[in-house]
Scaffold this motif. Sequence first.
Motif, PDB file in Angstrom:
ATOM      1  N   THR A  53     102.669  81.259  17.961  1.00  0.00           N
ATOM      2  CA  THR A  53     102.127  81.754  19.227  1.00  0.00           C
ATOM      3  C   THR A  53     102.190  80.685  20.307  1.00  0.00           C
ATOM      4  O   THR A  53     102.567  80.973  21.451  1.00  0.00           O
ATOM      5  CB  THR A  53     100.673  82.239  19.037  1.00  0.00           C
ATOM      6  OG1 THR A  53     100.656  83.276  18.061  1.00  0.00           O
ATOM      7  CG2 THR A  53     100.089  82.746  20.342  1.00  0.00           C
ATOM      8  N   GLU A  56     105.749  80.493  21.465  1.00  0.00           N
ATOM      9  CA  GLU A  56     106.129  81.686  22.227  1.00  0.00           C
ATOM     10  C   GLU A  56     105.586  81.671  23.642  1.00  0.00           C
ATOM     11  O   GLU A  56     106.267  82.097  24.576  1.00  0.00           O
ATOM     12  CB  GLU A  56     105.646  82.948  21.515  1.00  0.00           C
ATOM     13  CG  GLU A  56     106.458  83.316  20.301  1.00  0.00           C
ATOM     14  CD  GLU A  56     105.889  84.519  19.562  1.00  0.00           C
ATOM     15  OE1 GLU A  56     104.981  85.200  20.080  1.00  0.00           O
ATOM     16  OE2 GLU A  56     106.354  84.759  18.425  1.00  0.00           O
ATOM     17  N   ILE A  57     104.370  81.211  23.832  1.00  0.00           N
ATOM     18  CA  ILE A  57     103.766  81.234  25.173  1.00  0.00           C
ATOM     19  C   ILE A  57     103.977  79.918  25.931  1.00  0.00           C
ATOM     20  O   ILE A  57     103.496  79.757  27.041  1.00  0.00           O
ATOM     21  CB  ILE A  57     102.275  81.612  25.130  1.00  0.00           C
ATOM     22  CG1 ILE A  57     101.454  80.582  24.372  1.00  0.00           C
ATOM     23  CG2 ILE A  57     102.097  82.992  24.540  1.00  0.00           C
ATOM     24  CD1 ILE A  57      99.941  80.850  24.411  1.00  0.00           C
ATOM     25  N   GLU A  59     102.943  76.846  25.178  1.00  0.00           N
ATOM     26  CA  GLU A  59     101.883  75.839  25.126  1.00  0.00           C
ATOM     27  C   GLU A  59     102.333  74.676  24.249  1.00  0.00           C
ATOM     28  O   GLU A  59     102.958  74.889  23.214  1.00  0.00           O
ATOM     29  CB  GLU A  59     100.601  76.426  24.522  1.00  0.00           C
ATOM     30  CG  GLU A  59      99.771  77.191  25.487  1.00  0.00           C
ATOM     31  CD  GLU A  59      98.393  77.525  24.919  1.00  0.00           C
ATOM     32  OE1 GLU A  59      97.996  76.948  23.889  1.00  0.00           O
ATOM     33  OE2 GLU A  59      97.726  78.368  25.527  1.00  0.00           O
TER      34      GLU A  59
END
Length: 76
Positions: A53, A56-57, A59
């Motif tokens: 995650t 994907e974003i 960060e």
Amino acid sequence: MNSHYTIVIQWSNEDNCYVVSFPEWGEFCHTHGDTYSEALKNAQEVLEMLIETSIEIGEPLPEPKTLEQSFQVQVA
């Protein structure tokens, strides 16, 4: 997935299960399991999701702690 993040598994009398925490990911990041093996399996799945995650974003991933860093914090 091969990562170098810390997984802490501890028995909780209050919850009557093994509680897992991920120190590099913050104090509110937890999972659990009725057995140690189940807690470890859940921890590995959660850790994979956290990493995927974050990537994907866009960060940045937290810096993995080493044994030496953990020891220095406890001694200080």
